[in-house]
Design an enzyme around this catalytic site. Sequence first.
Site, short mmCIF file in Angstrom:
data_model
loop_
_atom_site.label_atom_id
_atom_site.label_comp_id
_atom_site.label_asym_id
_atom_site.label_seq_id
_atom_site.Cartn_x
_atom_site.Cartn_y
_atom_site.Cartn_z
N ASP A 60 0.85 -1.19 0.00
CA ASP A 60 0.00 0.00 0.00
C ASP A 60 0.89 1.24 0.00
OD1 ASP A 60 -2.04 1.84 0.25
OD2 ASP A 60 -2.44 1.43 2.36
N HIS A 103 -2.43 0.75 11.96
CA HIS A 103 -2.16 -0.65 11.64
C HIS A 103 -0.67 -0.80 11.34
CE1 HIS A 103 -3.36 1.73 8.08
NE2 HIS A 103 -2.25 1.23 7.59
N GLN A 168 -3.05 -5.32 6.56
CA GLN A 168 -2.78 -4.21 7.49
C GLN A 168 -3.55 -4.40 8.80
OE1 GLN A 168 -4.08 -1.21 4.67
NE2 GLN A 168 -1.99 -0.49 4.35
N ASP A 170 -4.95 -4.03 12.40
CA ASP A 170 -5.01 -2.85 13.28
C ASP A 170 -4.32 -3.12 14.61
OD1 ASP A 170 -6.70 -1.75 11.33
OD2 ASP A 170 -7.90 -0.73 12.86
N ARG A 198 2.28 13.67 10.10
CA ARG A 198 0.93 13.61 9.55
C ARG A 198 0.34 12.31 10.10
NH1 ARG A 198 -1.40 9.83 5.88
NH2 ARG A 198 -3.18 10.71 4.80
N ASP A 200 -1.79 9.47 10.04
CA ASP A 200 -2.58 8.72 9.06
C ASP A 200 -3.82 8.14 9.73
OD1 ASP A 200 -2.62 7.42 6.32
OD2 ASP A 200 -2.74 5.65 7.58
N GLU A 242 -5.07 13.50 9.63
CA GLU A 242 -5.94 13.11 8.53
C GLU A 242 -7.23 12.62 9.18
OE1 GLU A 242 -6.34 9.95 4.85
OE2 GLU A 242 -5.55 9.31 6.76
N HIS A 312 -2.20 12.35 -2.27
CA HIS A 312 -1.64 11.17 -2.92
C HIS A 312 -2.68 10.07 -3.12
CE1 HIS A 312 -1.74 10.39 1.31
NE2 HIS A 312 -1.61 9.10 1.06
N ASP A 313 -3.88 10.27 -2.58
CA ASP A 313 -4.96 9.28 -2.72
C ASP A 313 -5.91 9.73 -3.81
OD1 ASP A 313 -4.09 7.55 -0.69
OD2 ASP A 313 -5.02 8.81 0.84
C1 NOJ Z 1 -4.61 6.79 4.38
C2 NOJ Z 1 -3.55 6.99 3.35
O1 NOJ Z 1 -3.63 8.31 2.87
C3 NOJ Z 1 -3.76 5.97 2.25
O2 NOJ Z 1 -2.87 6.18 1.19
C4 NOJ Z 1 -3.61 4.58 2.83
O3 NOJ Z 1 -3.91 3.61 1.85
C5 NOJ Z 1 -4.54 4.40 4.03
N1 NOJ Z 1 -4.46 5.49 4.96
C6 NOJ Z 1 -4.19 3.13 4.77
O4 NOJ Z 1 -2.99 3.33 5.48
#
Ligand code: NOJ
Length: 549
Positions: A60, A103, A168, A170, A198, A200, A242, A312-313
């Site tokens: 990921d 995770h 992943q 938790d 940051r 996540d 986030e 980035h998503d």
């Molecule tokens: C949020 C991240 O921005 C994303 O890229 C990631 O796949 C998920 N969290 C899981 O960690």
Amino acid sequence: MSERWYKEAVVYCVDVASFQDSNGDGCGDIPGLISRLDYLSRLGVTCLWLNPIHPSPLRDNGYDVSDYYGIHPRLGTLGDFAELAVQARERGIRLLLDLVVNHTSDEHPWFQSARRDADSPYRGWYVWSDTEPADRRQGIVFPGEQTETWTYDRAARRWYFHRFYDFQPDLDWSNPAVRAEIRKVMTFWLQLGASGFRIDAAPFVLEQVEADVDPGPLDFTILDEWRQGVQWNAGDAVLLCEANVDRDQLAKYCAAAEDGPNDRAHMLFAFWLNAQVWLGLARQTAEPLVATLAQLPKLPAMAQWATFLRNHDELDLSRLTDDQRTEVMRSFAPKPQMREFDRGIRRRLAPMMAGDRRRMELAHSLLFSLPGTPVLRYGEEIGMGEDLSLPGREAIRMPMQWDDTANAGFSPVARTRLVRPVISRGRFGYRRVNVRDQRGDTDSFLRWFESMIRALRECPEIGVGTLQVIDKGAPPAVLVLRYDAPEGSILVLHNLADAPAEVALDRVADVQHAYQVFGDAGYEPLAPRSPSVRLNGWGYCWLRLRRGS
Ligand code: NOJ
């Protein structure tokens, strides 16, 4: 720098693997990033947010960490990181790291020990259920790629919880040992020179998961402890959350008490505002923004929004209604392959705007003058494109385009050995869109970007001032914002439509001596008796109304 450095920062999000290869292995690395710090410094960047850099099986994009205390060998060494921290700081650039602790990777030794050995000290670090949870197909974050949130593990002979992919698992945040370990992780990176994290998936870290209890209660004491720990270790370090959550939940991420001091995260991504920006751009009207800005939850004085156009998503539009989302998709992602997870867009900004320079400028001028700290994804400053032939979110994670030589100057290896393909064809291919060409062209988008950030340096009010949305006298297409601070007052105008628009400013205090700091054209002097501005289609300007005493 002041203690509010993060309020006046320009944050640049870098995927180190895609930025600059220094050792010819086809993958970007930390020494490569160091060699590009001067570029970033000239651009005006003051803070880098690095996507995960730790050892990871990379299923990921590094958000599956297998060692929190290391650097992925393809990116360099701990020594390289320490060098990056020093070199960046020399240029006034700080580093934020992705802290991915909801995770771990399933390959993390903690999980491997936990699943194999019932007596392992790590067994209690993860979330288990002895029986099959009835809700195991609920709460999925990646529809289409993920089918469940509880997966049976043969070695442990029980079910483990994973909010995201099944690789992943938790961490169990109710376990004090997990809390203590991650505090050490944070201390470690702060000592090595990071200026913060940051966070996540923050809401999922706080959620106390239990089988068949959905959603679980949130434990905000985790954030309280992090804030105290971070501040104790490094007075100027920050937490950036986030947290794409409901509006009435947002302020809790920054303060324990309503109207209390900023004792949790310093910054919060403005997801809610982001979706409304895209709705406004699609409809060519400022109305969604006017309404949203008026209802933005009040954050404590020291807290700050982190604004962005894309990250980035996938560009996540889940906060819009179905109809609104359809409108945005129709304008910016008309083909099904441009979309992701039924809620977002996997495109970069320049192609979304058909390469139209006026719209690209308007969108970024708007971003950089919204209330908050702007966060820019690498490559947006030159108008890079996407590669829709790649799966999922990979489409917007291409190598940086430095010049028109082989592999865009990103890496000298054979094309087949690149970590990701460079965009070589079409209007956004590296021969037509690259840093070196734009550096030499005074009219380029990159040069425009540099001058905008320079203008922002002259307008600290935008980062720290009190916001007022002025809708009287503004036509629906135009967003008029005023910022007042001890430093002075700034008025920013953005026309979200392609037709020119007249904005009456006679009710705006201090407008008599207004002068322009930045804009797509010269809009002053204003007529002294009835001041107004006729903005071009997709035009914008930043006017200084007053300087502080
Ligand atoms: C949020 C991240 O921005 C994303 O890229 C990631 O796949 C998920 N969290 C899981 O960690």
